[in-house]
Design a protein around this motif. Sequence first.
Motif, PDB file in Angstrom:
ATOM      1  N   HIS A 132       0.860  -1.185   0.000  1.00 24.86           N
ATOM      2  CA  HIS A 132       0.000   0.000   0.000  1.00 24.86           C
ATOM      3  C   HIS A 132       0.900   1.240   0.000  1.00 24.86           C
ATOM      4  CE1 HIS A 132      -2.491  -3.153   1.795  1.00 24.86           C
ATOM      5  NE2 HIS A 132      -3.556  -2.474   1.439  1.00 24.86           N
ATOM      6  N   GLY A 133       0.583   2.191  -0.830  1.00 23.58           N
ATOM      7  CA  GLY A 133       1.326   3.444  -0.842  1.00 23.58           C
ATOM      8  C   GLY A 133       0.439   4.571  -1.320  1.00 23.58           C
ATOM      9  N   GLU A 134       0.466   5.681  -0.615  1.00 24.07           N
ATOM     10  CA  GLU A 134      -0.443   6.772  -0.970  1.00 24.07           C
ATOM     11  C   GLU A 134       0.247   7.927  -1.687  1.00 24.07           C
ATOM     12  OE1 GLU A 134      -2.786   8.022   2.349  1.00 24.07           O
ATOM     13  OE2 GLU A 134      -3.178   5.973   3.022  1.00 24.07           O
ATOM     14  N   MET A 135       1.572   8.129  -1.440  1.00 22.28           N
ATOM     15  CA  MET A 135       2.272   9.224  -2.096  1.00 22.28           C
ATOM     16  C   MET A 135       3.457   8.705  -2.902  1.00 22.28           C
ATOM     17  SD  MET A 135       3.887  12.740  -0.441  1.00 22.28           S
ATOM     18  CE  MET A 135       2.301  13.201   0.283  1.00 22.28           C
ATOM     19  N   TYR A 136       4.441   8.121  -2.247  1.00 27.55           N
ATOM     20  CA  TYR A 136       5.578   7.503  -2.928  1.00 27.55           C
ATOM     21  C   TYR A 136       6.212   6.501  -1.968  1.00 27.55           C
ATOM     22  CZ  TYR A 136       8.682  10.505  -0.129  1.00 27.55           C
ATOM     23  OH  TYR A 136       9.339  11.117   0.916  1.00 27.55           O
ATOM     24  N   SER A 137       7.105   5.661  -2.491  1.00 31.05           N
ATOM     25  CA  SER A 137       7.788   4.679  -1.654  1.00 31.05           C
ATOM     26  C   SER A 137       9.208   5.112  -1.315  1.00 31.05           C
ATOM     27  CB  SER A 137       7.807   3.313  -2.356  1.00 31.05           C
ATOM     28  OG  SER A 137       6.497   2.821  -2.538  1.00 31.05           O
ATOM     29  N   ILE A 138      10.019   5.399  -2.332  1.00 32.70           N
ATOM     30  CA  ILE A 138      11.424   5.728  -2.120  1.00 32.70           C
ATOM     31  C   ILE A 138      11.684   7.168  -2.550  1.00 32.70           C
ATOM     32  CG2 ILE A 138      13.805   5.158  -2.724  1.00 32.70           C
ATOM     33  CD1 ILE A 138      12.850   2.312  -3.336  1.00 32.70           C
ATOM     34  N   LEU A 161       3.285  -2.400  -5.402  1.00 32.39           N
ATOM     35  CA  LEU A 161       1.898  -2.378  -5.855  1.00 32.39           C
ATOM     36  C   LEU A 161       1.406  -0.938  -5.805  1.00 32.39           C
ATOM     37  CD1 LEU A 161      -0.752  -3.790  -6.687  1.00 32.39           C
ATOM     38  CD2 LEU A 161      -1.254  -4.075  -4.241  1.00 32.39           C
ATOM     39  N   ALA A 162       1.170  -0.340  -6.965  1.00 35.90           N
ATOM     40  CA  ALA A 162       0.735   1.053  -7.024  1.00 35.90           C
ATOM     41  C   ALA A 162      -0.743   1.174  -6.688  1.00 35.90           C
ATOM     42  CB  ALA A 162       0.995   1.628  -8.419  1.00 35.90           C
ATOM     43  N   PRO A 163      -1.154   2.309  -6.106  1.00 37.12           N
ATOM     44  CA  PRO A 163      -2.584   2.529  -5.857  1.00 37.12           C
ATOM     45  C   PRO A 163      -3.332   2.736  -7.172  1.00 37.12           C
ATOM     46  CG  PRO A 163      -1.295   4.480  -5.289  1.00 37.12           C
ATOM     47  CD  PRO A 163      -0.314   3.402  -5.606  1.00 37.12           C
ATOM     48  N   ASP A 164      -4.635   2.720  -7.112  1.00 37.82           N
ATOM     49  CA  ASP A 164      -5.438   2.870  -8.328  1.00 37.82           C
ATOM     50  C   ASP A 164      -5.397   4.284  -8.893  1.00 37.82           C
ATOM     51  OD1 ASP A 164      -6.200   0.194  -8.332  1.00 37.82           O
ATOM     52  OD2 ASP A 164      -7.938   0.569  -7.053  1.00 37.82           O
ATOM     53  N   PHE A 198      -2.389   9.214 -10.693  1.00 36.53           N
ATOM     54  CA  PHE A 198      -1.359  10.212 -10.396  1.00 36.53           C
ATOM     55  C   PHE A 198      -0.380   9.747  -9.303  1.00 36.53           C
ATOM     56  CE2 PHE A 198      -5.092  12.691 -11.841  1.00 36.53           C
ATOM     57  CZ  PHE A 198      -4.527  13.269 -12.974  1.00 36.53           C
ATOM     58  N   GLN A 199      -0.544   8.536  -8.813  1.00 37.00           N
ATOM     59  CA  GLN A 199       0.288   8.028  -7.728  1.00 37.00           C
ATOM     60  C   GLN A 199       0.968   6.707  -8.094  1.00 37.00           C
ATOM     61  OE1 GLN A 199      -2.676   7.897  -4.589  1.00 37.00           O
ATOM     62  NE2 GLN A 199      -2.120   9.940  -3.866  1.00 37.00           N
ATOM     63  N   LYS A 200       1.355   6.585  -9.349  1.00 33.08           N
ATOM     64  CA  LYS A 200       1.976   5.347  -9.821  1.00 33.08           C
ATOM     65  C   LYS A 200       3.491   5.329  -9.642  1.00 33.08           C
ATOM     66  CE  LYS A 200      -1.939   3.658 -11.431  1.00 33.08           C
ATOM     67  NZ  LYS A 200      -2.585   2.459 -10.843  1.00 33.08           N
ATOM     68  N   GLU A 201       4.127   6.499  -9.585  1.00 30.29           N
ATOM     69  CA  GLU A 201       5.578   6.548  -9.469  1.00 30.29           C
ATOM     70  C   GLU A 201       5.995   6.181  -8.045  1.00 30.29           C
ATOM     71  OE1 GLU A 201       9.356   9.649  -9.890  1.00 30.29           O
ATOM     72  OE2 GLU A 201       7.366  10.267 -10.575  1.00 30.29           O
ATOM     73  N   VAL A 202       6.894   5.232  -7.926  1.00 30.67           N
ATOM     74  CA  VAL A 202       7.328   4.796  -6.591  1.00 30.67           C
ATOM     75  C   VAL A 202       8.473   5.649  -6.060  1.00 30.67           C
ATOM     76  CG1 VAL A 202       6.599   2.424  -7.071  1.00 30.67           C
ATOM     77  CG2 VAL A 202       8.991   3.083  -7.437  1.00 30.67           C
ATOM     78  N   THR A 203       9.088   6.473  -6.918  1.00 27.60           N
ATOM     79  CA  THR A 203      10.218   7.310  -6.517  1.00 27.60           C
ATOM     80  C   THR A 203       9.815   8.775  -6.407  1.00 27.60           C
ATOM     81  OG1 THR A 203      10.837   7.387  -8.857  1.00 27.60           O
ATOM     82  CG2 THR A 203      12.020   5.843  -7.458  1.00 27.60           C
ATOM     83  N   ASN A 249       0.249  -2.990 -11.121  1.00 29.96           N
ATOM     84  CA  ASN A 249      -0.816  -1.992 -11.238  1.00 29.96           C
ATOM     85  C   ASN A 249      -0.289  -0.644 -11.758  1.00 29.96           C
ATOM     86  OD1 ASN A 249      -3.587  -1.318 -11.029  1.00 29.96           O
ATOM     87  ND2 ASN A 249      -3.270  -0.326  -9.038  1.00 29.96           N
ATOM     88  N   GLY A 250       0.676  -0.712 -12.679  1.00 34.83           N
ATOM     89  CA  GLY A 250       1.183   0.506 -13.303  1.00 34.83           C
ATOM     90  C   GLY A 250       2.292   1.202 -12.549  1.00 34.83           C
ATOM     91  N   ALA A 251       2.829   0.610 -11.523  1.00 36.26           N
ATOM     92  CA  ALA A 251       3.928   1.232 -10.768  1.00 36.26           C
ATOM     93  C   ALA A 251       5.152   1.398 -11.661  1.00 36.26           C
ATOM     94  CB  ALA A 251       4.285   0.372  -9.554  1.00 36.26           C
ATOM     95  N   PHE A 252       5.913   2.483 -11.458  1.00 39.47           N
ATOM     96  CA  PHE A 252       7.141   2.673 -12.227  1.00 39.47           C
ATOM     97  C   PHE A 252       8.188   3.402 -11.397  1.00 39.47           C
ATOM     98  CE2 PHE A 252       4.603   6.430 -13.078  1.00 39.47           C
ATOM     99  CZ  PHE A 252       5.514   7.488 -13.115  1.00 39.47           C
TER     100      PHE A 252
END
Length: 236
Positions: free
Chosen positions: A123-129, A145-148, A151-156, A175-178
Amino acid sequence: MGNPIEGCWHCDPYWVNNRNILADCGIGFDKNAIRVTRQDKISLSSYADGLIDTIMGSTAITISNNFFTHHDKVMLLGHCDVYTQDIKMQVTVAFNLFGEGLVQRMPRCRHGYFHVVNNDYTHGEMYSIGGSANPTIHSQGNRFLAPDNRFQKEVTKPKDLIESNWRSMGDLMLNGAFFIALGAGASSNYAKASRMAKRPSSIVGSITTNSGVLTCTQSLITKGEYISNLILKFEA
């Protein structure tokens, strides 16, 4: 140097009723320089600021097998952008389960060298790293795993980075994470941010299934004390 908090609760089955005492044990744990320590098998959530802060020249830190939930700023690695003593910081973040209700900083890195390996980001609402002040971040074998929200698909989340090196190797993006890579990626830099062998991202779920605090039983305590004594004898 081991985790000073562990000695406070390790053999006390009622530690959960004495949280103030436990907190007193940890005073200074994230202050001044700590070298060679491991923060392992902890379950953390819902605190005033960061759940884990590694700052002020600390290095050779491993943060592993923990379970994080319900918090905004999860993990800060590096004191501030102008505190250049953290340039020698080396931290490994491995086998952690980042669960529901988390927003950001899993981790947020400044200066230094950071190996983020085989963690499960469910679960992530803004970013991971995230990071600033030109850290080297080596992300390997994680599952994101990106949220739906599209606008919140980027993990960085990089900030004010000129000479940073960020790369992703073998991460599983769902789920579209990048992940946005940065820098030239000199091998000498990533060598300092590769302190643990990665395992395939496809098995991260099973690796992190038992992340978080263990159920404390007398047999586990006795076994743990026996192993600790062996380690002490070996190091001596």
